[in-house]
Design a protein around this motif. Structure first.
Motif, PDB file in Angstrom:
ATOM      1  N   LEU A  65      -5.161  -7.114   8.114  1.00 15.74           N
ATOM      2  CA  LEU A  65      -4.994  -5.888   7.330  1.00 15.74           C
ATOM      3  C   LEU A  65      -3.581  -5.848   6.773  1.00 15.74           C
ATOM      4  N   SER A  66      -3.395  -5.055   5.745  1.00 18.81           N
ATOM      5  CA  SER A  66      -2.066  -4.920   5.165  1.00 18.81           C
ATOM      6  C   SER A  66      -1.224  -3.948   5.991  1.00 18.81           C
ATOM      7  N   THR A  67       0.081  -4.040   5.848  1.00 18.92           N
ATOM      8  CA  THR A  67       0.958  -3.091   6.533  1.00 18.92           C
ATOM      9  C   THR A  67       0.788  -1.689   5.946  1.00 18.92           C
ATOM     10  N   ARG A  68       0.266  -1.618   4.734  1.00 14.26           N
ATOM     11  CA  ARG A  68      -0.015  -0.323   4.107  1.00 14.26           C
ATOM     12  C   ARG A  68      -1.023   0.481   4.941  1.00 14.26           C
ATOM     13  N   SER A  69      -2.036  -0.198   5.488  1.00 13.09           N
ATOM     14  CA  SER A  69      -3.030   0.467   6.345  1.00 13.09           C
ATOM     15  C   SER A  69      -2.359   1.035   7.593  1.00 13.09           C
TER      16      SER A  69
ATOM     17  N   ARG B  75      -0.102   4.057   6.593  1.00 16.03           N
ATOM     18  CA  ARG B  75      -0.883   5.260   6.268  1.00 16.03           C
ATOM     19  C   ARG B  75      -1.417   5.936   7.519  1.00 16.03           C
ATOM     20  N   LEU B  76      -1.986   5.160   8.433  1.00 18.06           N
ATOM     21  CA  LEU B  76      -2.515   5.749   9.661  1.00 18.06           C
ATOM     22  C   LEU B  76      -1.389   6.300  10.525  1.00 18.06           C
TER      23      LEU B  76
ATOM     24  N   LEU C  19      -6.330   0.313  14.795  1.00 24.10           N
ATOM     25  CA  LEU C  19      -6.696  -0.707  13.828  1.00 24.10           C
ATOM     26  C   LEU C  19      -7.173  -1.986  14.514  1.00 24.10           C
TER      27      LEU C  19
ATOM     28  N   ARG D 296     -10.843  -3.105  13.487  1.00 21.88           N
ATOM     29  CA  ARG D 296     -10.951  -4.348  12.710  1.00 21.88           C
ATOM     30  C   ARG D 296     -11.407  -5.538  13.543  1.00 21.88           C
TER      31      ARG D 296
ATOM     32  N   LEU E 150      -8.946   9.553  10.230  1.00 23.69           N
ATOM     33  CA  LEU E 150      -9.424   8.732   9.118  1.00 23.69           C
ATOM     34  C   LEU E 150     -10.678   9.336   8.493  1.00 23.69           C
TER      35      LEU E 150
ATOM     36  N   ARG F 247     -15.296  -2.672  -2.405  1.00 21.73           N
ATOM     37  CA  ARG F 247     -14.482  -1.677  -1.699  1.00 21.73           C
ATOM     38  C   ARG F 247     -15.342  -0.483  -1.313  1.00 21.73           C
TER      39      ARG F 247
END
Length: 151
Positions: free
Chosen positions: A10-14, A17-18, A46, A50, A80, A139
Motif C-alpha cells: 500500500l502507499s504511505t498515503r493510505s 489518511r487512516l 492496514l 491488506r 473507514l 478502483r
C-alpha cells in the motif's frame, strides 16, 4: 517468539489518511491514554485488512493483547466505513463513468450458531456475500454490507 519484518503493498498515503482519521477521532473523544500511537494503530489495521494477519499475530507483533487488537481494528474499520459513499452517491458517481464493473464474492467464515443462511450451496462452504461496484480501472466505488452466503 520470533519476529520478522514484513511489507504491505500500500502507499504511505493510505497510512497517512487512516492515521489522520484516528487522530481526529481521539481528539474528539478526549485525552484518553492509548496503548499505541495513532500511526501504529493505522499500520496494524492496514496489515490486517491488506495481508489478512490474524489478531494473535498482530498482538504479538505490536506487543498488545488480542482484545486491544480487536478494539483498535473495529475502531479503524468503523472510521473507514464512515468515509465511504452510500449507494446513492456511488450510483451518481457510476453514472458519470463510461461503464462500471459489478461483481460479488463469497468470503469464507467459520460456522456460526445459525448456519443455514450463511451456507452457500454454489460454493459448498459457509461465508458472507459482498457485492462490489468498481470503475473501469478497477478502483472501488462501493461495496455492500456483508450478506449471508445464501443470498
Amino acid at each position: 517468539m520470533l519476529t520478522y519484518p514484513a511489507s504491505i503493498p500500500l502507499s504511505t498515503r493510505s497510512l497517512t489518511r487512516l492515521t489522520e482519521l484516528i487522530r481526529d477521532r481521539r481528539r474528539a473523544l478526549g485525552g484518553r491514554w492509548r496503548r499505541l500511537p495513532a500511526q501504529q494503530q493505522a499500520l496494524m489495521a492496514l496489515a490486517h485488512l491488506r495481508n489478512g494477519d490474524t489478531l494473535t499475530r498482530l498482538a504479538a507483533g505490536f506487543a498488545v493483547s488480542v482484545a486491544t487488537v480487536w478494539r483498535y481494528l473495529r475502531e479503524a474499520v468503523d472510521l473507514l466505513a464512515a468515509c465511504a459513499d452510500d449507494l446513492t452517491a456511488a450510483m451518481r458517481r457510476a453514472a458519470r463513468l463510461a461503464y462500471a464493473i459489478l461483481d460479488g464474492t463469497l468470503i469464507p467464515i467459520d460456522r456460526v450458531a445459525d448456519q443455514r443462511p450463511y451456507y452457500s450451496g454454489k460454493h459448498k462452504r459457509h461465508g458472507v456475500n459482498v457485492q462490489v461496484l468498481a470503475d473501469p480501472a478497477g478502483r472501488l466505488v462501493w461495496a455492500s454490507a456483508a450478506l449471508p452466503g445464501a443470498v
